[in-house]
Scaffold this motif. Sequence first.
Motif, mmCIF file in Angstrom:
data_model
loop_
_atom_site.group_PDB
_atom_site.id
_atom_site.type_symbol
_atom_site.label_atom_id
_atom_site.label_comp_id
_atom_site.label_asym_id
_atom_site.label_seq_id
_atom_site.Cartn_x
_atom_site.Cartn_y
_atom_site.Cartn_z
ATOM 1 N N ALA A 216 0.830 -1.215 0.000
ATOM 2 C CA ALA A 216 0.000 0.000 0.000
ATOM 3 C C ALA A 216 0.859 1.258 0.000
ATOM 4 C CB ALA A 216 -0.921 -0.005 1.218
ATOM 5 N N ILE B 69 0.539 5.842 -0.892
ATOM 6 C CA ILE B 69 -0.260 7.029 -1.171
ATOM 7 C C ILE B 69 0.528 7.874 -2.173
ATOM 8 C CG2 ILE B 69 -1.362 9.084 -0.174
ATOM 9 C CD1 ILE B 69 -2.492 6.439 0.896
ATOM 10 N N ASP C 287 -3.204 11.135 -4.762
ATOM 11 C CA ASP C 287 -4.011 10.805 -3.590
ATOM 12 C C ASP C 287 -3.968 11.930 -2.568
ATOM 13 O OD1 ASP C 287 -4.623 8.231 -4.596
ATOM 14 O OD2 ASP C 287 -2.852 7.352 -3.616
ATOM 15 N N TYR D 183 -1.962 1.313 4.991
ATOM 16 C CA TYR D 183 -2.884 0.374 4.341
ATOM 17 C C TYR D 183 -4.340 0.731 4.624
ATOM 18 C CZ TYR D 183 -2.140 -1.858 8.904
ATOM 19 O OH TYR D 183 -2.001 -2.098 10.248
ATOM 20 N N ARG E 7 -5.057 3.717 2.325
ATOM 21 C CA ARG E 7 -5.277 3.220 0.965
ATOM 22 C C ARG E 7 -6.686 2.649 0.839
ATOM 23 N NH1 ARG E 7 -3.579 4.887 -3.041
ATOM 24 N NH2 ARG E 7 -5.727 4.822 -3.643
#
Length: 105
Positions: free
Chosen positions: A14, A16, A20, A42, A45
Motif C-alpha cells: 500500500a 499514497i 491521492d 494500508y 489506501r
Amino acid sequence: MIKRIRQLYKAIRAGITAEDESFINEYLTLDERKLFDTMAVYDKRHALNVAASAAKLVRQYQITVNFRLMMKAALLHDIGRTADTVILSDKILLVLLEMLPPRLQ
C-alpha cells in the motif's frame, strides 16, 4: 484463500501517491487530515479505495448526493483504526484464525 493472499499483498504494498494527497486535501479540513494521518498507510489506501468506489457508484447510477460530504465520510469511515491500535500482523493473524474450521463439540 486467494482473495486473502491478494489482500495481504495489497496491504504490504500500500502507498499514497501525490494525486491521492491532492484528493485527500480537497475533501478534508486540516483537523480532519490530522485524524486521517493517524491511520496506517494500508487503512488510508483502503479509505481512498472506498471513496473511489463511492464516486464510481454515484456516476454510474446518477445518484443525487452531497458529493463532498460523501467523500469526507468515505475517507474517515475507519478513523478509529489508528496506526498504533491496529497492526497489520494482528489483522493477518485474525484472518488466518477465521479460516480454520470450527472445533467439533
